[in-house]
Design a protein around this motif. Structure first.
Motif, PDB file in Angstrom:
ATOM      1  N   VAL A  42       5.858   7.476  -2.792  1.00 61.75           N
ATOM      2  CA  VAL A  42       5.261   6.247  -2.268  1.00 61.75           C
ATOM      3  C   VAL A  42       6.396   5.311  -1.861  1.00 61.75           C
ATOM      4  O   VAL A  42       7.123   4.808  -2.723  1.00 61.75           O
ATOM      5  N   HIS A  43       6.558   5.108  -0.575  1.00 62.04           N
ATOM      6  CA  HIS A  43       7.648   4.262  -0.087  1.00 62.04           C
ATOM      7  C   HIS A  43       7.314   2.785  -0.275  1.00 62.04           C
ATOM      8  O   HIS A  43       6.177   2.369  -0.089  1.00 62.04           O
ATOM      9  N   ARG A  44       8.324   2.023  -0.642  1.00 69.22           N
ATOM     10  CA  ARG A  44       8.142   0.573  -0.826  1.00 69.22           C
ATOM     11  C   ARG A  44       8.030  -0.093   0.534  1.00 69.22           C
ATOM     12  O   ARG A  44       8.852   0.101   1.420  1.00 69.22           O
ATOM     13  N   ARG A  45       6.991  -0.896   0.684  1.00 66.15           N
ATOM     14  CA  ARG A  45       6.764  -1.638   1.930  1.00 66.15           C
ATOM     15  C   ARG A  45       7.675  -2.864   1.967  1.00 66.15           C
ATOM     16  O   ARG A  45       8.088  -3.382   0.936  1.00 66.15           O
ATOM     17  N   ASP A  46       7.952  -3.326   3.156  1.00 67.08           N
ATOM     18  CA  ASP A  46       8.845  -4.473   3.340  1.00 67.08           C
ATOM     19  C   ASP A  46       8.342  -5.724   2.629  1.00 67.08           C
ATOM     20  O   ASP A  46       9.131  -6.512   2.136  1.00 67.08           O
ATOM     21  N   ASP A  47       7.024  -5.905   2.586  1.00 75.52           N
ATOM     22  CA  ASP A  47       6.440  -7.119   2.008  1.00 75.52           C
ATOM     23  C   ASP A  47       6.039  -6.942   0.539  1.00 75.52           C
ATOM     24  O   ASP A  47       5.328  -7.766  -0.011  1.00 75.52           O
ATOM     25  N   GLU A  48       6.523  -5.900  -0.101  1.00 75.69           N
ATOM     26  CA  GLU A  48       6.073  -5.534  -1.434  1.00 75.69           C
ATOM     27  C   GLU A  48       7.159  -5.793  -2.483  1.00 75.69           C
ATOM     28  O   GLU A  48       8.318  -5.443  -2.282  1.00 75.69           O
ATOM     29  N   THR A  49       6.762  -6.384  -3.611  1.00 75.97           N
ATOM     30  CA  THR A  49       7.708  -6.584  -4.707  1.00 75.97           C
ATOM     31  C   THR A  49       7.939  -5.262  -5.432  1.00 75.97           C
ATOM     32  O   THR A  49       7.153  -4.314  -5.285  1.00 75.97           O
ATOM     33  N   VAL A  50       8.977  -5.214  -6.225  1.00 77.31           N
ATOM     34  CA  VAL A  50       9.253  -4.026  -7.042  1.00 77.31           C
ATOM     35  C   VAL A  50       8.064  -3.751  -7.959  1.00 77.31           C
ATOM     36  O   VAL A  50       7.651  -2.601  -8.134  1.00 77.31           O
ATOM     37  N   GLN A  51       7.490  -4.795  -8.524  1.00 76.17           N
ATOM     38  CA  GLN A  51       6.354  -4.639  -9.437  1.00 76.17           C
ATOM     39  C   GLN A  51       5.122  -4.091  -8.714  1.00 76.17           C
ATOM     40  O   GLN A  51       4.421  -3.230  -9.242  1.00 76.17           O
ATOM     41  N   GLN A  52       4.854  -4.566  -7.515  1.00 76.78           N
ATOM     42  CA  GLN A  52       3.718  -4.054  -6.734  1.00 76.78           C
ATOM     43  C   GLN A  52       3.917  -2.581  -6.392  1.00 76.78           C
ATOM     44  O   GLN A  52       2.992  -1.777  -6.485  1.00 76.78           O
ATOM     45  N   HIS A  53       5.131  -2.248  -6.007  1.00 72.55           N
ATOM     46  CA  HIS A  53       5.438  -0.857  -5.695  1.00 72.55           C
ATOM     47  C   HIS A  53       5.287   0.017  -6.942  1.00 72.55           C
ATOM     48  O   HIS A  53       4.712   1.110  -6.875  1.00 72.55           O
ATOM     49  N   SER A  54       5.770  -0.451  -8.079  1.00 68.02           N
ATOM     50  CA  SER A  54       5.642   0.302  -9.327  1.00 68.02           C
ATOM     51  C   SER A  54       4.176   0.572  -9.654  1.00 68.02           C
ATOM     52  O   SER A  54       3.823   1.673 -10.086  1.00 68.02           O
ATOM     53  N   LYS A  55       3.320  -0.404  -9.421  1.00 68.29           N
ATOM     54  CA  LYS A  55       1.885  -0.218  -9.662  1.00 68.29           C
ATOM     55  C   LYS A  55       1.321   0.887  -8.782  1.00 68.29           C
ATOM     56  O   LYS A  55       0.527   1.710  -9.238  1.00 68.29           O
TER      57      LYS A  55
END
Length: 152
Positions: A42-55
């Motif tokens: 799951v690639h991290r989006r530009d507008d996404e925090t580390v915590q949102q990506h972790s979720k």
């Protein structure tokens, strides 16, 4: 006769066939060097925090390997353990990653609960790897190792 823009002279087709096959294969491969074969890439989006990506990574792992309490419980535990920071370390460095696995146990857990074909980073500080290893352990053994963590 032309093949990929090259003229083939009679008798040389056998020599050029491997080159042509390699060129066709190269053209069909994904262009991204970031591509991974395994689960939950799951690639991290530009507008996404580390915590949102972790979720999102945790949700993916939990959906693939069903765990008691589902994503809500897994995210709650990861939040209590690491603040959803995949690079979290305990003060003494004894516990690592999203779900704070013991540093001593991590190499064995990685070997037991992952597959080489998944192309996972072997570090406990990889959120993707930590979430997958945790989901697989919990799928097989439950949340006992995290009993009493937070209000989860």
């Amino acid at each position: 006769m032309a093949l990929l823009g090259f003229a083939i002279v009679r008798g040389s087709a056998r020599l050029l066939a491997p080159v042509a096959a390699s060129a066709v294969l190269a053209l069909s491969l994904p262009a991204s060097a970031h591509h991974r074969e395994g689960p939950c890439d799951v690639h991290r989006r530009d507008d996404e925090t580390v915590q949102q990506h972790s979720k999102r990574v945790i949700r993916c792992a939990v959906e693939r390997w069903r765990v008691p309490g589902g994503a809500e419980k897994a995210i709650c535990i990861a939040d209590a353990e690491s603040g959803l920071d995949p690079e979290a370390r305990s003060a003494g460095g004894e516990y690592l990653g999203l779900f704070q696995h013991t540093a001593k146990a991590w190499p064995d857990r990685y070997r037991e609960w992952t597959r080489e074909s998944w192309e996972l980073d072997s570090s406990a500080l990889s959120g993707r790897t930590n979430a997958i290893v945790t989901a697989r352990i919990v799928n097989a053994e439950g949340w006992a190792a995290w009993h009493g963590v937070g209000d989860c």
